[in-house]
Design an enzyme around this catalytic site. Structure first.
Site, mmCIF file in Angstrom:
data_model
loop_
_atom_site.group_PDB
_atom_site.id
_atom_site.type_symbol
_atom_site.label_atom_id
_atom_site.label_comp_id
_atom_site.label_asym_id
_atom_site.label_seq_id
_atom_site.Cartn_x
_atom_site.Cartn_y
_atom_site.Cartn_z
ATOM 1 C CD1 TRP A 55 -3.349 -0.617 0.704
ATOM 2 C CD2 TRP A 55 -2.114 -2.339 1.411
ATOM 3 N NE1 TRP A 55 -4.151 -1.731 0.715
ATOM 4 C CE2 TRP A 55 -3.431 -2.803 1.147
ATOM 5 C CE3 TRP A 55 -1.168 -3.255 1.863
ATOM 6 C CZ2 TRP A 55 -3.821 -4.124 1.329
ATOM 7 C CZ3 TRP A 55 -1.548 -4.579 2.045
ATOM 8 C CH2 TRP A 55 -2.858 -5.001 1.785
ATOM 9 C CB CYS A 112 -8.606 -5.109 0.106
ATOM 10 S SG CYS A 112 -9.627 -3.813 -0.617
ATOM 11 C CG HIS A 138 -11.555 -4.492 3.613
ATOM 12 N ND1 HIS A 138 -10.419 -4.725 2.872
ATOM 13 C CD2 HIS A 138 -11.653 -5.517 4.476
ATOM 14 C CE1 HIS A 138 -9.860 -5.854 3.300
ATOM 15 N NE2 HIS A 138 -10.593 -6.354 4.260
ATOM 16 C CG ASP A 142 -10.265 -9.918 4.737
ATOM 17 O OD1 ASP A 142 -9.523 -9.889 3.731
ATOM 18 O OD2 ASP A 142 -10.634 -8.894 5.338
ATOM 19 C CE1 TYR A 174 -8.766 -0.546 -0.091
ATOM 20 C CE2 TYR A 174 -6.839 0.117 -1.332
ATOM 21 C CZ TYR A 174 -7.522 -0.839 -0.607
ATOM 22 O OH TYR A 174 -6.962 -2.079 -0.393
#
Length: 701
Positions: free
Chosen positions: A228, A263, A322, A345, A532
């Site tokens: 990220w 994600c 997400h 996840d 984001y």
């Protein structure tokens, strides 16, 4: 007498795979689903006699043994072995047609088949059988009754992942490609790598948990490395993927983590893996999802006195969206009533039992507040139910002081979305995750959840604030409601013109007051660019106004940002950024305070896909991608990525710079190799714009 020998085995692939809904897999071997009969034809050196011994041996793993259940020896018409059955369908001369039914809870994986006749063992070439979960079998824990749902959640190899912000949700097409070459082998490699025991391989709960760990590379050199940072020089930017196929193929070839994912990429790949293994699965997007709340169910947002969000103080964050997955199964390891969709996840956020894995967490447990249930229900509950608290940081006598300027109790976990069954549209599934805000059920669910969690008192949680002593930490009401102000103060934020890169950003903050009387309102507003994940990239401008309102009434305050203020940031970042507007209003007469934030995405001109509605198998057709730059800025270093599963492999067109007003056209010759409804996906990436995508369907006859 001549001893009986096997001269050949026919796996009857086309009839078996059709019946097992596995005819899509691009693989030489036979792929079948558990708990359902399949047939094999055995050719013998002579006719079978009553005294002859014939058995089929199915072995899973390197050294299969009978005593641990990894080797099954099946004799026709004998009692079943570990829930497997075998029977003779017909005998014709030297041919035997056998029917094999595996157990509906057999371990999934790769089995080797040997045929034993007396002391002779025959090993067919390519004698590998892939055994998968079976949503068509009522006795399998992944059984799904509705055919249209199985078609979507197991067999659909394309789909849509919803991203953007709660204010502007948009769809990103994604090719799951679970039937493409090497994908099933990659999933089998992951199963072996997971070190799950045979017993655990029977259970989709164990398998899905292991896969949620292996799709990220954090502690097991799994499939994808998360990044990220905004710097993707030595890999592929997360924005540049349009599907899971390239990622899983590359991983299977190199056995090294692929760079990089965020994600939606993790969720896209996990969805591919679960569907490939036969577990119904869907991608789920939550807007305004809370992260790292340390189970205190609160996210603190720190603003400076201009109303600009500060990155440096926050441990926790609210992500604009997400994406995770829901996998469908009956849970046999927990009390009844929690079967159905389970959240899993694979985005590495927090360790669970020492690994970066999350789930399966029953979606019903999140809704009911039963957050003690395995796995990771507290974490998922907090992602969709935390409160957001705003603090303004001011210097008082040289020290930072925190002033609370707002609490939002209904701002987190909004618009929970997935693709509709059999249709290309978004469906809102928030009600599966939570009861309606303010309902009696919601209050009861919240009280239940709070009894297992430890929400802290209302103090700021920044690193600098840890020195403050809390007074009466639990003095918070159990179910805080939106603060009702004496004046009925209300804020709305919206754009007044389309948000096109290269144009001024024209937005407005509307201040409303419902109480009669004359009121003075201090308003500060700020505009920033953020990722984001909530990470601020640039401050674009602020406003400060004092207005007088005669209630009940409203006033619109414009907020305008010139292109020069943001274009440089827009061209220099590797990720898509959103426009964040924050407003703080204070009524002087009553001291009422209110804070509101809204994230919006830039709007882009479309890509048009031109091709016939239908085409026939192995007959070429042309497909054209047309893009007109309707913006006032040149788009630099443009790349067009296109992929059509069963039509053509992923292709990249380097288009250079596209000036304002210019039209670009790229063409590709397509050769369909598979029947049915197929989809072509296109994505345009440039320095200024990261996310213009388009998709178009075609029926292959």
């Amino acid at each position: 007498e001549s001893s009986l020998k096997v001269t050949g085995v026919d796996f009857l692939k086309s009839q078996n795979t059709r019946q097992h809904h596995t005819d899509g897999y691009n693989i030489q071997s036979l792929v079948v689903r558990r708990g359902q009969p399949f047939q094999v034809q055995v050719s013998l050196s002579r006719e079978l006699r009553a005294a002859d011994k014939l058995s089929l041996r199915f072995g899973i793993g390197e050294n299969a043994m009978k005593n641990n259940g990894s080797l099954l020896s099946l004799k026709p018409e004998r009692e079943d072995f570990n829930g497997w059955k075998i029977s003779m369908v017909e005998r014709k001369g030297k041919e035997c047609l056998l029917s094999v039914t595996s157990s509906p809870n057999a371990p999934v994986g790769k089995y080797n088949l040997h045929v034993k006749t007396g002391s002779n063992t025959y090993k067919p070439e390519n004698g590998v059988i892939y055994l998968l979960f079976n949503p068509w079998c009522e006795d399998d824990v992944v059984y799904m009754a509705n055919d249209a749902e199985k078609e979507e959640y197991v067999l659909n190899d394309t789909g849509t992942i919803y991203v953007g912000s709660a204010y502007s949700i948009y769809d990103r097409p994604w090719n799951f490609g679970q039937f493409e070459e090497f994908i099933l082998d990659a999933c089998m490699y992951l199963l072996d790598k997971s070190k799950l025991s045979l017993a655990q391989r029977r259970d989709p709960a164990h398998v899905s948990r292991a896969m949620s760990a292996l799709v990220n590379a954090n502690d097991d050199s799994g499939v994808l490395l998360g990044n990220w940072s905004g710097n993707y020089v030595n890999g592929t930017s997360p924005m540049d993927w349009i599907g899971s196929v390239m990622i899983l193929q590359k991983y299977y070839k190199t056995k090294k983590p692929v760079r990089y994912g965020q994600c939606w990429v993790f969720a896209g790949v996990l969805n591919t893996v679960m569907r490939c293994l036969g577990v119904p699965c869907r991608c789920v997007s939550t807007f305004d999802a809370a992260h790292d709340t340390e189970e205190n169910l609160r996210v603190d947002v720190y603003l400076n006195d201009k109303g600009e969000k500060l990155n440096s103080l926050s441990f926790d964050s609210v992500w604009n969206f997400h994406v995770w997955n829901d996998a469908w199964m009956k849970r046999t390891d927990i009390p009844n009533g929690f079967s159905g969709w389970q959240a899993i996840d694979s985005t590495p956020q927090e360790q669970s039992q020492g690994r970066f894995q999350c789930g399966p967490c029953p979606v019903k447990a999140v809704r009911e507040g039963d957050v003690y249930l395995p796995y990771d229900a507290k974490f998922v509950y907090a992602e969709v139910n935390a409160d957001r608290v705003y603090w303004v940081v001011k210097k008082v006598n040289g020290k930072d002081k925190y002033f609370k300027v707002g609490t939002e109790t209904q701002a987190i976990g909004k618009n929970i979305s997935t693709k509709a069954v059999g249709q290309n549209r978004r469906v809102d599934i928030t009600k599966e995750y939570k009861y309606p805000e303010g309902s009696k059920e919601e209050r009861m669910s919240m009280q239940r959840a709070y009894s297992f969690l430890r929400p802290s008192g209302l103090m700021p949680r920044s690193g600098y604030a840890s020195t403050i002593h809390t007074i009466g930490a639990n003095a918070e009401p159990l179910v805080p409601k939106e603060p009702v102000t004496k004046t009925g103060l209300h804020l709305e934020i919206a754009n007044t013109e389309p948000l096109h890169p290269g144009n001024p950003l024209e937005m407005a903050i509307t201040v409303k007051i419902s109480a009669p009387g004359n009121w003075t309102v201090d308003l500060i507003g700020s505009c920033q660019l953020q990722y984001y994940t909530g990470n601020v990239q640039a401050n674009l401008g602020t406003i400060k106004e004092t207005i007088t309102l005669e209630g009940p009434s409203e006033m619109q305050i414009p907020l305008k940002i010139a292109p020069d203020a943001y274009m440089k940031t827009l061209s220099s970042v590797e990720d898509e950024v959103l426009i964040l507007v924050t407003a703080i209003a204070e009524v002087k007469e009553t001291n009422d305070k209110l804070t509101k934030e809204t994230s919006m995405r830039f709007q882009y001109p479309p890509i048009t896909v031109q091709m016939p509605e239908t085409a026939s198998l192995y007959n070429d057709f042309n497909c054209a991608f047309i893009f007109k730059n309707k913006l006032n800025v040149t788009l630099e270093n443009c790349k067009l990525l296109v992929e059509g599963l069963g039509i053509f492999k992923m292709t990249t067109f380097e288009l250079g710079d596209i000036m304002p007003g210019r039209i670009m056209k790229s063409e590709i010759v397509c050769t369909p190799t598979r029947l049915g409804e197929k989809k072509i996906v296109a994505k345009l990436i440039s320095n200024q714009i990261k996310g213009i995508s388009a998709e178009k369907g075609i029926i292959i006859t």
